[in-house]
Motif scaffolding. Sequence first.
Motif, PDB file in Angstrom:
ATOM      1  N   HIS A 193      17.588  23.202  69.677  1.00  6.80           N
ATOM      2  CA  HIS A 193      17.596  24.339  70.372  1.00  6.80           C
ATOM      3  C   HIS A 193      18.023  24.070  71.986  1.00  6.80           C
ATOM      4  N   ARG A 237      17.205  41.593  83.780  1.00  4.75           N
ATOM      5  CA  ARG A 237      18.717  41.189  83.597  1.00  4.75           C
ATOM      6  C   ARG A 237      18.666  41.003  82.123  1.00  4.75           C
ATOM      7  N   GLY A 241      21.096  30.018  78.113  1.00  6.76           N
ATOM      8  CA  GLY A 241      21.998  30.978  77.412  1.00  6.76           C
ATOM      9  C   GLY A 241      22.186  31.942  78.333  1.00  6.76           C
ATOM     10  N   ARG A 242      22.315  32.994  77.831  1.00  7.86           N
ATOM     11  CA  ARG A 242      22.838  34.028  78.718  1.00  7.86           C
ATOM     12  C   ARG A 242      22.558  35.532  77.890  1.00  7.86           C
ATOM     13  N   GLU A 243      22.409  36.649  78.576  1.00  8.27           N
ATOM     14  CA  GLU A 243      22.131  38.068  77.821  1.00  8.27           C
ATOM     15  C   GLU A 243      23.341  38.470  77.500  1.00  8.27           C
ATOM     16  N   SER A 260      17.010  29.952  67.924  1.00  5.29           N
ATOM     17  CA  SER A 260      16.053  29.696  68.879  1.00  5.29           C
ATOM     18  C   SER A 260      14.740  29.703  68.105  1.00  5.29           C
ATOM     19  N   SER A 303      10.159  32.321  76.371  1.00  3.29           N
ATOM     20  CA  SER A 303      11.473  32.928  76.026  1.00  3.29           C
ATOM     21  C   SER A 303      11.220  34.229  75.267  1.00  3.29           C
TER      22      SER A 303
HETATM   23  O1  PRE Z   1      19.088  33.064  80.447  1.00  4.39           O
HETATM   24  C1  PRE Z   1      19.060  33.747  79.690  1.00  4.39           C
HETATM   25  O2  PRE Z   1      19.999  34.588  79.688  1.00  4.39           O
HETATM   26  C2  PRE Z   1      18.494  33.535  78.282  1.00  4.39           C
HETATM   27  O3  PRE Z   1      17.900  34.286  77.725  1.00  4.39           O
HETATM   28  C3  PRE Z   1      18.339  31.973  77.923  1.00  4.39           C
HETATM   29  C4  PRE Z   1      17.154  31.937  76.723  1.00  4.39           C
HETATM   30  C5  PRE Z   1      15.821  31.711  77.242  1.00  4.39           C
HETATM   31  O4  PRE Z   1      14.995  32.714  76.908  1.00  4.39           O
HETATM   32  O5  PRE Z   1      15.727  31.022  78.113  1.00  4.39           O
HETATM   33  C6  PRE Z   1      17.304  32.747  75.621  1.00  4.39           C
HETATM   34  C7  PRE Z   1      17.234  32.525  74.320  1.00  4.39           C
HETATM   35  C8  PRE Z   1      17.465  31.167  73.858  1.00  4.39           C
HETATM   36  O6  PRE Z   1      16.941  30.899  72.713  1.00  4.39           O
HETATM   37  C9  PRE Z   1      17.179  30.189  74.927  1.00  4.39           C
HETATM   38  C10 PRE Z   1      17.588  30.407  76.170  1.00  4.39           C
END
Ligand code: PRE
Length: 367
Positions: free
Chosen positions: A116, A216, A120-122, A93, A182
């Motif tokens: 990059h 979230r 992504g997800r939490e 990231s 982000s």
């Molecule tokens: O949607 C999410 O859960 C994310 O955190 C994805 C997310 C973002 O911030 O968009 C998080 C970190 C990454 O480097 C890229 C994508």
Amino acid sequence: MSAQTTGPVLIVGTGLLGTSIGMALRRLGVEVELADASPSALALARDMGAGMIAHEGVDPALVVVATPPDVTARVIDEALREHPRAIVTDVASVKTIIARELEACGADTTRYVGSHPMAGRERSGAGAADADLFRQRPWVIAPVAGSAERAIRIVRSLALDVGALPLDYRAEDHDAAVACVSHVPQLMASLLAASLTRAPQEALGLSGQGLRDSTRIAHSDPRLWAAIVGGNSREIAEVLRGISRDLLDLLHSLDSAAGDPLAPGLVAQVTKVLEAGNDGVERIPGKHGGAPRRYAEVSVLVPDTPGHLGRLFTELGEADVNIEDFALEHSAGAPMGVGRVLVDPAAAAPARAWLTDHGWTVLDGAH
Ligand SMILES: O=C(O)C(=O)C[C@]1(C(=O)O)C=C[C@@H](O)C=C1
Ligand SMILES: NC(=O)c1ccc[n+]([C@@H]2O[C@H](COP(=O)([O-])OP(=O)(O)OC[C@H]3O[C@@H](n4cnc5c(N)ncnc54)[C@H](O)[C@@H]3O)[C@@H](O)[C@H]2O)c1
């Protein structure tokens, strides 16, 4: 669809990102080999269908490094040395610090291109992986000074193969951009959620969708994010300084009002904050990363018992309505949730009529 990417692809780091990339490539028939410092993370990625465990002497055409940012430059350097014919990319990231670390250790960066995926997800780990994670999401391609054209082409093809939209960025511009969109959002969500640890239990019982929407990502992995934030600290501090100025102005007005809702300046200050928020949110592009686009919302009551959500989706499908996005709002203890279905504006009225005819309680008609 056939892949542009030529295997074998070696994925180093089989957590959320590495496993999702492996699954997406395997679906296209690309040969994928997997490596991870954790044997159990590796076994889980294999079991999820992301590829096979890398064998001794593997000779990849492409190496994708999907490890935490603080170890990424070291892993890239090792990959460049161990696999002299391979192109190497990473998905970390942060980009500038990795480019600098590679330069400092004298790596052969003609075969390296940073990247990059903005998806992504939490949740971390292979268990949260999804072959569709990257579909229609921006994927930043950030070459270093020495990156060869062929290497850039191969990394762009990887992004396209997994369904993403490649975008060229300089590493420095990328880092400034992700600080805004982000990294600071992550920190603000965490700070907001952290304030809940000081709230009384009965206050939390009133939690609604606004709080859920804004927190979230506060579930994210602290170790991963400590490395991300540490790797982009200057840019993040710059954005936070602006927010902190706005916060101090607001706090000053609230304190000066001393409980008087009509105190001089209070309404104007609060309105300024809210209007600036309206302006900011309008600037977020639509779901495909293109121009902002408004969907119409169809709100419908969904009983909180098994099967209803499935029936709602099926019946909208039967009405030929494409669901662009969906959220389910719950209130603690309520037997119903409110399903918010986002659809093309032209499909909203027919969708409402169809659902009403099929016995659903549709809440709105005005959106
Ligand atoms: O949607 C999410 O859960 C994310 O955190 C994805 C997310 C973002 O911030 O968009 C998080 C970190 C990454 O480097 C890229 C994508
Ligand atoms: N999580 C997200 O939403 C997201 C989105 C885009 C990019 N990224 C970036 O992708 C990378 C991976 O993130 P993730 O969410 O998949 O993390 P994750 O914690 O799910 O997976 C990381 C994996 O790397 C392995 N690993 C750690 N050190 C290693 C080493 N030295 N050698 C081999 N394997 C090692 C870990 O065992 C783990 O399985 C990070 O650089 C992150 O910044 C994350």
